[in-house]
Design a protein around this motif. Sequence first.
Motif, PDB file in Angstrom:
ATOM      1  N   LEU A  51      29.259   4.591 -34.103  1.00 36.35           N
ATOM      2  CA  LEU A  51      27.878   4.093 -34.053  1.00 36.35           C
ATOM      3  C   LEU A  51      27.695   2.847 -34.902  1.00 36.35           C
ATOM      4  O   LEU A  51      26.789   2.041 -34.656  1.00 36.35           O
ATOM      5  CB  LEU A  51      26.909   5.196 -34.500  1.00 36.35           C
ATOM      6  N   GLY A  52      28.506   2.723 -35.944  1.00 40.78           N
ATOM      7  CA  GLY A  52      28.530   1.494 -36.734  1.00 40.78           C
ATOM      8  C   GLY A  52      27.182   1.059 -37.238  1.00 40.78           C
ATOM      9  O   GLY A  52      26.461   1.798 -37.916  1.00 40.78           O
ATOM     10  N   GLU A  53      26.799  -0.171 -36.876  1.00 46.39           N
ATOM     11  CA  GLU A  53      25.602  -0.799 -37.428  1.00 46.39           C
ATOM     12  C   GLU A  53      24.296  -0.171 -36.963  1.00 46.39           C
ATOM     13  O   GLU A  53      23.249  -0.410 -37.556  1.00 46.39           O
ATOM     14  CB  GLU A  53      25.595  -2.296 -37.077  1.00 46.39           C
ATOM     15  N   ILE A  54      24.310   0.661 -35.911  1.00 40.97           N
ATOM     16  CA  ILE A  54      23.048   1.252 -35.450  1.00 40.97           C
ATOM     17  C   ILE A  54      22.760   2.596 -36.129  1.00 40.97           C
ATOM     18  O   ILE A  54      21.662   3.147 -35.967  1.00 40.97           O
ATOM     19  CB  ILE A  54      23.013   1.419 -33.913  1.00 40.97           C
ATOM     20  N   LEU A  55      23.707   3.142 -36.884  1.00 40.70           N
ATOM     21  CA  LEU A  55      23.470   4.408 -37.592  1.00 40.70           C
ATOM     22  C   LEU A  55      22.463   4.182 -38.719  1.00 40.70           C
ATOM     23  O   LEU A  55      22.704   3.399 -39.625  1.00 40.70           O
ATOM     24  CB  LEU A  55      24.776   4.942 -38.164  1.00 40.70           C
ATOM     25  N   SER A  56      21.322   4.853 -38.664  1.00 42.98           N
ATOM     26  CA  SER A  56      20.274   4.646 -39.673  1.00 42.98           C
ATOM     27  C   SER A  56      19.982   5.888 -40.494  1.00 42.98           C
ATOM     28  O   SER A  56      19.325   5.802 -41.536  1.00 42.98           O
ATOM     29  CB  SER A  56      18.987   4.151 -39.016  1.00 42.98           C
ATOM     30  N   ALA A  57      20.439   7.059 -40.085  1.00 45.80           N
ATOM     31  CA  ALA A  57      20.257   8.276 -40.882  1.00 45.80           C
ATOM     32  C   ALA A  57      21.294   9.307 -40.463  1.00 45.80           C
ATOM     33  O   ALA A  57      21.611   9.442 -39.277  1.00 45.80           O
ATOM     34  CB  ALA A  57      18.853   8.841 -40.720  1.00 45.80           C
ATOM     35  N   PHE A  58      21.809  10.027 -41.465  1.00 43.59           N
ATOM     36  CA  PHE A  58      22.741  11.120 -41.202  1.00 43.59           C
ATOM     37  C   PHE A  58      22.426  12.211 -42.215  1.00 43.59           C
ATOM     38  O   PHE A  58      22.881  12.193 -43.348  1.00 43.59           O
ATOM     39  CB  PHE A  58      24.189  10.642 -41.346  1.00 43.59           C
TER      40      PHE A  58
ATOM     41  N   TYR B 153      23.608  22.149 -39.472  1.00 39.05           N
ATOM     42  CA  TYR B 153      22.902  21.276 -38.538  1.00 39.05           C
ATOM     43  C   TYR B 153      22.933  19.853 -39.080  1.00 39.05           C
ATOM     44  O   TYR B 153      22.845  19.632 -40.294  1.00 39.05           O
ATOM     45  CB  TYR B 153      21.454  21.729 -38.360  1.00 39.05           C
ATOM     46  N   VAL B 154      23.063  18.909 -38.172  1.00 41.90           N
ATOM     47  CA  VAL B 154      23.096  17.498 -38.539  1.00 41.90           C
ATOM     48  C   VAL B 154      22.037  16.745 -37.743  1.00 41.90           C
ATOM     49  O   VAL B 154      21.948  16.905 -36.517  1.00 41.90           O
ATOM     50  CB  VAL B 154      24.491  16.885 -38.279  1.00 41.90           C
ATOM     51  N   LEU B 155      21.224  15.962 -38.440  1.00 41.72           N
ATOM     52  CA  LEU B 155      20.247  15.099 -37.781  1.00 41.72           C
ATOM     53  C   LEU B 155      20.768  13.669 -37.861  1.00 41.72           C
ATOM     54  O   LEU B 155      21.024  13.151 -38.949  1.00 41.72           O
ATOM     55  CB  LEU B 155      18.873  15.212 -38.450  1.00 41.72           C
ATOM     56  N   ILE B 156      20.932  13.064 -36.701  1.00 39.71           N
ATOM     57  CA  ILE B 156      21.417  11.689 -36.620  1.00 39.71           C
ATOM     58  C   ILE B 156      20.335  10.813 -36.018  1.00 39.71           C
ATOM     59  O   ILE B 156      19.711  11.171 -35.018  1.00 39.71           O
ATOM     60  CB  ILE B 156      22.695  11.598 -35.760  1.00 39.71           C
ATOM     61  N   GLU B 157      20.109   9.663 -36.638  1.00 41.44           N
ATOM     62  CA  GLU B 157      19.189   8.669 -36.085  1.00 41.44           C
ATOM     63  C   GLU B 157      19.937   7.356 -35.920  1.00 41.44           C
ATOM     64  O   GLU B 157      20.696   6.947 -36.796  1.00 41.44           O
ATOM     65  CB  GLU B 157      17.988   8.458 -37.008  1.00 41.44           C
ATOM     66  N   THR B 158      19.745   6.723 -34.775  1.00 43.28           N
ATOM     67  CA  THR B 158      20.270   5.379 -34.561  1.00 43.28           C
ATOM     68  C   THR B 158      19.097   4.434 -34.331  1.00 43.28           C
ATOM     69  O   THR B 158      18.095   4.809 -33.733  1.00 43.28           O
ATOM     70  CB  THR B 158      21.224   5.303 -33.359  1.00 43.28           C
ATOM     71  N   THR B 159      19.237   3.221 -34.812  1.00 42.65           N
ATOM     72  CA  THR B 159      18.199   2.205 -34.650  1.00 42.65           C
ATOM     73  C   THR B 159      18.873   0.887 -34.299  1.00 42.65           C
ATOM     74  O   THR B 159      19.740   0.415 -35.038  1.00 42.65           O
ATOM     75  CB  THR B 159      17.381   2.027 -35.938  1.00 42.65           C
ATOM     76  N   GLY B 160      18.469   0.311 -33.186  1.00 40.36           N
ATOM     77  CA  GLY B 160      19.064  -0.942 -32.752  1.00 40.36           C
ATOM     78  C   GLY B 160      18.100  -1.782 -31.934  1.00 40.36           C
ATOM     79  O   GLY B 160      16.921  -1.440 -31.795  1.00 40.36           O
ATOM     80  N   SER B 161      18.610  -2.856 -31.363  1.00 42.92           N
ATOM     81  CA  SER B 161      17.758  -3.789 -30.617  1.00 42.92           C
ATOM     82  C   SER B 161      18.020  -3.781 -29.122  1.00 42.92           C
ATOM     83  O   SER B 161      17.261  -4.357 -28.346  1.00 42.92           O
ATOM     84  CB  SER B 161      17.956  -5.221 -31.154  1.00 42.92           C
ATOM     85  N   ASP B 162      19.093  -3.115 -28.695  1.00 45.83           N
ATOM     86  CA  ASP B 162      19.468  -3.092 -27.280  1.00 45.83           C
ATOM     87  C   ASP B 162      19.537  -1.646 -26.814  1.00 45.83           C
ATOM     88  O   ASP B 162      20.492  -0.927 -27.115  1.00 45.83           O
ATOM     89  CB  ASP B 162      20.816  -3.796 -27.090  1.00 45.83           C
ATOM     90  N   GLU B 163      18.525  -1.222 -26.089  1.00 50.07           N
ATOM     91  CA  GLU B 163      18.420   0.188 -25.711  1.00 50.07           C
ATOM     92  C   GLU B 163      19.607   0.644 -24.876  1.00 50.07           C
ATOM     93  O   GLU B 163      20.163   1.725 -25.095  1.00 50.07           O
ATOM     94  CB  GLU B 163      17.117   0.426 -24.945  1.00 50.07           C
ATOM     95  N   SER B 164      20.017  -0.176 -23.937  1.00 47.65           N
ATOM     96  CA  SER B 164      21.118   0.201 -23.064  1.00 47.65           C
ATOM     97  C   SER B 164      22.428   0.328 -23.839  1.00 47.65           C
ATOM     98  O   SER B 164      23.156   1.311 -23.696  1.00 47.65           O
ATOM     99  CB  SER B 164      21.266  -0.841 -21.945  1.00 47.65           C
ATOM    100  N   SER B 165      22.699  -0.659 -24.676  1.00 51.57           N
ATOM    101  CA  SER B 165      23.931  -0.635 -25.475  1.00 51.57           C
ATOM    102  C   SER B 165      23.927   0.515 -26.476  1.00 51.57           C
ATOM    103  O   SER B 165      24.940   1.191 -26.668  1.00 51.57           O
ATOM    104  CB  SER B 165      24.094  -1.972 -26.197  1.00 51.57           C
ATOM    105  N   ASP B 166      22.766   0.727 -27.117  1.00 54.22           N
ATOM    106  CA  ASP B 166      22.670   1.795 -28.106  1.00 54.22           C
ATOM    107  C   ASP B 166      22.898   3.156 -27.465  1.00 54.22           C
ATOM    108  O   ASP B 166      23.591   4.017 -28.021  1.00 54.22           O
ATOM    109  CB  ASP B 166      21.306   1.766 -28.796  1.00 54.22           C
ATOM    110  N   LYS B 167      22.295   3.347 -26.296  1.00 52.66           N
ATOM    111  CA  LYS B 167      22.441   4.632 -25.612  1.00 52.66           C
ATOM    112  C   LYS B 167      23.887   4.848 -25.181  1.00 52.66           C
ATOM    113  O   LYS B 167      24.423   5.963 -25.263  1.00 52.66           O
ATOM    114  CB  LYS B 167      21.510   4.698 -24.408  1.00 52.66           C
ATOM    115  N   GLN B 168      24.520   3.775 -24.744  1.00 51.51           N
ATOM    116  CA  GLN B 168      25.923   3.871 -24.337  1.00 51.51           C
ATOM    117  C   GLN B 168      26.801   4.262 -25.528  1.00 51.51           C
ATOM    118  O   GLN B 168      27.689   5.109 -25.412  1.00 51.51           O
ATOM    119  CB  GLN B 168      26.378   2.528 -23.761  1.00 51.51           C
ATOM    120  N   LYS B 169      26.530   3.643 -26.681  1.00 50.10           N
ATOM    121  CA  LYS B 169      27.284   3.984 -27.890  1.00 50.10           C
ATOM    122  C   LYS B 169      27.067   5.446 -28.276  1.00 50.10           C
ATOM    123  O   LYS B 169      28.015   6.163 -28.625  1.00 50.10           O
ATOM    124  CB  LYS B 169      26.841   3.095 -29.056  1.00 50.10           C
ATOM    125  N   LEU B 170      25.814   5.883 -28.229  1.00 46.11           N
ATOM    126  CA  LEU B 170      25.492   7.243 -28.634  1.00 46.11           C
ATOM    127  C   LEU B 170      26.129   8.260 -27.699  1.00 46.11           C
ATOM    128  O   LEU B 170      26.684   9.278 -28.142  1.00 46.11           O
ATOM    129  CB  LEU B 170      23.973   7.434 -28.685  1.00 46.11           C
TER     130      LEU B 170
END
Length: 565
Positions: A343-350, A380-397
């Motif tokens: 997830l790299g740079e889009i990982l905003s919470a773990f 249980y793990v809560l993961i949040e990703t935050t990015g600028s490209d919805e399609s790319s972010d979803k593909q990464k996730l």
Amino acid sequence: MMNRYSRDTLRFLSRFHHHQQQNPSLLPSQFTSVTAFHEDSPQLQRNVVPGENKGFSFFNPLGNSLRNEQLGGGNTFGIHQKCCYGSMGGVVQRSSRFSELNDDDVRYFQEILGTKNVVQDEDKLGAANVDWMHKYKGSSKILLQPCNTDQVSEILKYCNSRNLAVVPQGGNTGLVGGSVPVFDEVIVSLSLMNKIISFDKVSGILVCEAGCILENLMSFLDNEGFIMPLDLGAKGSCQIGGNVSTNAGGLRLVRYGSLHGSVLGVEAVLANGTVLDMLKTLRKDNTGYDLKHLFIGSEGSLGIVTKVSILTPPKLSSVNVALLACKDYSSCQKLLQEAKRKLGEILSAFEFLDSQSMDLVTSHLDGARNPFPDSQHDFYVLIETTGSDESSDKQKLEAFLLGSMENELIADGVLAQDINQASTFWHIREGISEALMKAGAVYKYDLSIPLENLYNVVEEMRSRLGDSANVIGYGHLGDGNLHLNVSVPKYDDKILSQIEPFVYEWTSKHRGSISAEHGVGLMKANEIYYSQSRETVQVMSSIKSLMDPNHILNPYKVLPHSITS
């Protein structure tokens, strides 16, 4: 042709929608953030009893209550049995170097602040004298509410000349007794200093007064297309000055780092009234010592922060939140490793929580339900990703989830389909503190521990305490911060003696820190040697004596009492 794991991933992504139809109450139509620190919460109703506090024992909370009730004496504030909290720190005596407040002092404060901003009403003082968890309670007879830096300067200059001890107070949401008086210190509240001074949309730099409530700043920035670099469960009450003074961490540190990186400048008032204007808005400035860092995390013991300049990130449009179930702690660690890589740079919470935390929240928090009602999981793990490209972010996730399922790091999971569902997941994680308060008394420990050993202390504590307590572990796994909580029906010295000093010794042995983000305060002032060398603490003491020679600022806190006395 779609392989088996691709089909599993699609079922994973659609699982939440099906679960919502079966459990509509899991997803409220309009989610309102809940904070355990809200002033309307029942646990914040203040208890005021007569008594004079001349000595405060951290070891015997029941003894504190009995001793103060026996002493009696005037319309001052003593320690109520329910408000007391034990710690192995021993007894603190009021320092003889400090003067006691008199009528002349009150008249002087009224002259510079006006009568309405000099509070002596017992009900209002009752709220300011006790922390939100009812563990620490002082006996201050006055609350000052300055409106600007000049008034803070005048207050401190006068208090320093009179040797009147002072405790700075923001939202009073701290967990280590740092924001309330120990004895009769003058309370200086920054609540009226709540103006936003400027905001630069190009650089994202916000300048504001210290009394601004974090959630208000978040709302302001949201309208401007930006976010605060920190997010806390106490955001509805805590103030930015207090956040900076305690170097608060919170939920976004894994993405945006600590306040030592985000804060560009501060304005602070020293004990003698000197105003240090370091309120710069520069990303780079190598001219001499960077003194602002002395005020970030020193808990008001070196000066009172009155203004803050902070770098805020832009608000990104693509946000995804997933709640995942893991079979063991080892899987959580490996999942974090994979998240950083995939997830790299889009990982905003773990964030992580154990099964005891989930059970506690679903039992005591209104509206909270386990998203996995048909199965029991240990973690249980809560993961949040935050990015600028919805399609790319979803593909990464999706690629990350697919790989994690293939490697059997995830036992089950749900992916939020909208903001309400995402808020529901966050409600579980952020609601743990409130659930703990509703469950009874709680001993809280905020620890930084190397990841491979982080959960071991939870398991060892369970072995030590057996059935006498409910030991839970949760926290910010992304930055190695464990919140170890021992939930009991009522505070008990026998249980406390099993917890302390074991928890500090264990943390020190594994080269951790006894305070990850909550600060040292009163609770851990005498325990600082578990995390810092004697030489380091001595340098800290020298800095304190240089900047506050009379030691009037937040006495009995941060440094060991053997040094400060």
